[in-house]
Design an enzyme around this catalytic site. Structure first.
Site, PDB file in Angstrom:
ATOM      1  CE  LYS A  60      39.893  37.361  37.219  1.00 11.95           C
ATOM      2  NZ  LYS A  60      40.913  38.156  37.857  1.00 11.95           N
TER       3      LYS A  60
ATOM      4  CG  ASP B 269      31.835  37.003  39.903  1.00 10.49           C
ATOM      5  OD1 ASP B 269      32.441  36.850  38.833  1.00 10.49           O
ATOM      6  OD2 ASP B 269      32.208  37.787  40.793  1.00 10.49           O
TER       7      ASP B 269
ATOM      8  CG  PHE C 170      37.640  38.770  45.258  1.00  3.93           C
ATOM      9  CD1 PHE C 170      38.160  39.647  46.199  1.00  3.93           C
ATOM     10  CD2 PHE C 170      37.759  39.104  43.911  1.00  3.93           C
ATOM     11  CE1 PHE C 170      38.804  40.825  45.811  1.00  3.93           C
ATOM     12  CE2 PHE C 170      38.394  40.270  43.511  1.00  3.93           C
ATOM     13  CZ  PHE C 170      38.922  41.127  44.461  1.00  3.93           C
TER      14      PHE C 170
END
Ligand code: PLP
Length: 389
Positions: free
Chosen positions: A244, A215, A130
Site C-alpha cells: 500500500k 500482515d 483478508f
C-alpha cells in the site's frame, strides 16, 4: 462519451463503478472532473498515507524516472541498497527484505518462505481475515464473497476465530508452517488484536516450531499511530508483509524477514519488477517523509482526536467506534451503504468494511479542520439519513 461512460464500456467488469470521476489530488483532498473538492477518507484503500501529490514523492519519481527505471534484483543498485538499509532498520529482528509489487504478492512470498523454511505445509489464518485475491492469499482470506467460484483453493489452510487464544492453541501443531494474522483486521471490520492474543500467537508458534506472519498491508506505515501496528505490542513476528503506502502511491510490496526464516537461496522465489529502482526511490522518499513529518505520531494524535469525537456522536444508528490511530471503523446497526452515499453527496469519500462498518482511512496529513468537518458531516448524516436494515 464522457470519462465514466468510456470506462463502463471497456472495464473488465470486476469493479463496482462509482459515478464520480476523480482527476486530481492534493493532501487529503481529491478533485472531480468539474473541479469539485472531496475530503478523501479512503486514501485509495489505505495507500495515500502521505496525502496526494506530495512534492518529495513527485520529485523522487521524476528524478529516478530519468535516471533508471528498471533493473532486475540480481544487479545491485544505489536506490535499492539505500531502501534495504532503511526498511530493515524499522523493526529490530527483521533484517532482510524481499521486494514485490502488491500486497497479495507479499503474502504469496511469505507463504512460500514459510513452507521452504519449515518443510511444513499447513497455515492457520483467522476468521474475517483478508489477505488478498491470488490463490495462496485467497486461501487465507476468509469471506466467502471472495472465495466462492474459485475452488479448489490451496489445501492446508484453516481459519480460527480472531482474538481467541484457545482456538489458536488448538489449531497450531507440528505440521503448521505458519500462522498469519492482521494486527488490525481491516476489510473484516476494523478489529484490533488484543495484546494477549498477539503475545499468545508468538508463544504458541515458538512452542510448536511454526512461523508467525503479520500482515501489515493495511495497518503499516503509520496508519495505526506507529510505523507498524505490531509495534504497539511487544512481539516480533518472523515475517511481516507490507505494501500500500510503502512507495508513496507507486505499486510496491515487501516482506520483512526474521532470523528464523531459512533456506532462502537463489531461485527459490523472484519477481521481474520487484525492487525496481523507480519504486525503491519512491519508497526511500516516502519513508524519509514519514520520519521528517512524524506521520506515525500525527496518526496517533489525530486518530485519538477523531475517535473521541466519533464516540461522542449521539446516534441510535451507531453500535461501536473502534480502531487504532487513523484506522477507524464506525460499526452501525444497519447497512453502511446509504450513509456512504450520503457522505459522498456531501463531498466526503469513505468506504465500508463488511456490510455494516464505515471505514475511515484518511491520509495521515489530514488537518484538524478537515477532521472537524468530517465529524460534523458524519453527525448530520448519522442522525438524519434513513437507514436500510
Ligand atoms: C490486510 C491486507 N492484506 C492483503 C491485501 C491485498 O493487497 P493488494 O490489493 O495490494 O494485493 C490487502 C488489501 O486491501 C489487505 O488489506
Amino acid at each position: 462519451m464522457n470519462i465514466a461512460e468510456i470506462e463502463n464500456k471497456y472495464t473488465s467488469g470486476v469493479y463496482a463503478k462509482k459515478t464520480l470521476t476523480i482527476v486530481r489530488g492534493q493532501g487529503a483532498s481529491l478533485f472531480d472532473v468539474d473541479g469539485n473538492e472531496y475530503l478523501d477518507c479512503e486514501s485509495g484503500h489505505g495507500v495515500a498515507n502521505l496525502g496526494h501529490a506530495h512534492p518529495k514523492i513527485a520529485e523522487a519519481i521524476s528524478r529516478q524516472a530519468s535516471t533508471l527505471i528498471t533493473l532486475f534484483e540480481s544487479f545491485p543498485n544505489d536506490q535499492r541498497a539505500a531502501l534495504m538499509e532503511k526498511i530493515c532498520a524499522l523493526v529490530p529482528g527483521l533484517d532482510r527484505v524481499f521486494f514485490c509489487n502488491s500486497g497479495t504478492e507479499a503474502v504469496e512470498a511469505a507463504f512460500k518462505f514459510s513452507r521452504i523454511s519449515t518443510g511444513r505445509k499447513n497455515f492457520v489464518a483467522a476468521m474475517r481475515a483478508f489477505h488478498g485475491r491470488t490463490y495462496g492469499a485467497l486461501s487465507a482470506t476468509y469471506n466467502k464473497k471472495y472465495r466462492d467460484g474459485f475452488e479448489p483453493l490451496l489445501p492446508g489452510f484453516c481459519h480460527v476465530p480472531y482474538n481467541n487464544i484457545e482456538a489458536l492453541d488448538q489449531a497450531v501443531n507440528e505440521e503448521t508452517a505458519a500462522v498469519i494474522l492482521e494486527v488490525v483486521q481491516g476489510e473484516g471490520g476494523v478489529y484490533p488484536a488484543s495484546p494477549e492474543y498477539i503475545e499468545a500467537a508468538r508463544r504458541i508458534c515458538d512452542e510448536r516450531g511454526a512461523l508467525l506472519i503479520v500482515d501489515e498491508i493495511q495497518s503499516g506505515f503509520g496508519r495505526t499511530g506507529r510505523m507498524f501496528a505490531i509495534q504497539h505490542y511487544s512481539v516480533t513476528p518472523d515475517l511481516l508483509t507490507c505494501a500500500k503506502s510503502l512507495a508513496g502511491g507507486l505499486p510496491m510490496g515487501a516482506v520483512l524477514i526474521g532470523r528464523n526464516v531459512k533456506n532462502l537461496t537463489p531461485g527459490v522465489h523472484g519477481s521481474t519488477f520487484g525492487g525496481n529502482p523507480l519504486a525503491c526511490a519512491a519508497a526511500l522518499a516516502a519513508l524519509t517523509v514519514m520520519e521528517e513529518e512524524d506521520l506515525p505520531g500525527q496518526s496517533a494524535a489525530k486518530g485519538k482526536y477523531l475517535k473521541e469525537k466519533l464516540q461522542e456522536i449521539n446516534s441510535p444508528s451507531i453500535r461501536e467506534v473502534r480502531g487504532l490511530g487513523l484506522m477507524i471503523g464506525v460499526e452501525l446497526k444497519q447497512k453502511a451503504a446509504p450513509y456512504l452515499k450520503a457522505l459522498q453527496d456531501r463531498r466526503i469519500l469513505a468506504f465500508n468494511a463488511g456490510l455494516t462498518v464505515i471505514r475511515l482511512l484518511p491520509p495521515l496529513v489530514i488537518t484538524y479542520e478537515q477532521i472537524d468537518h468530517l465529524v460534523d458531516v458524519l453527525t448530520e448524516v448519522l442522525t438524519t439519513v434513513q437507514g436500510d436494515e
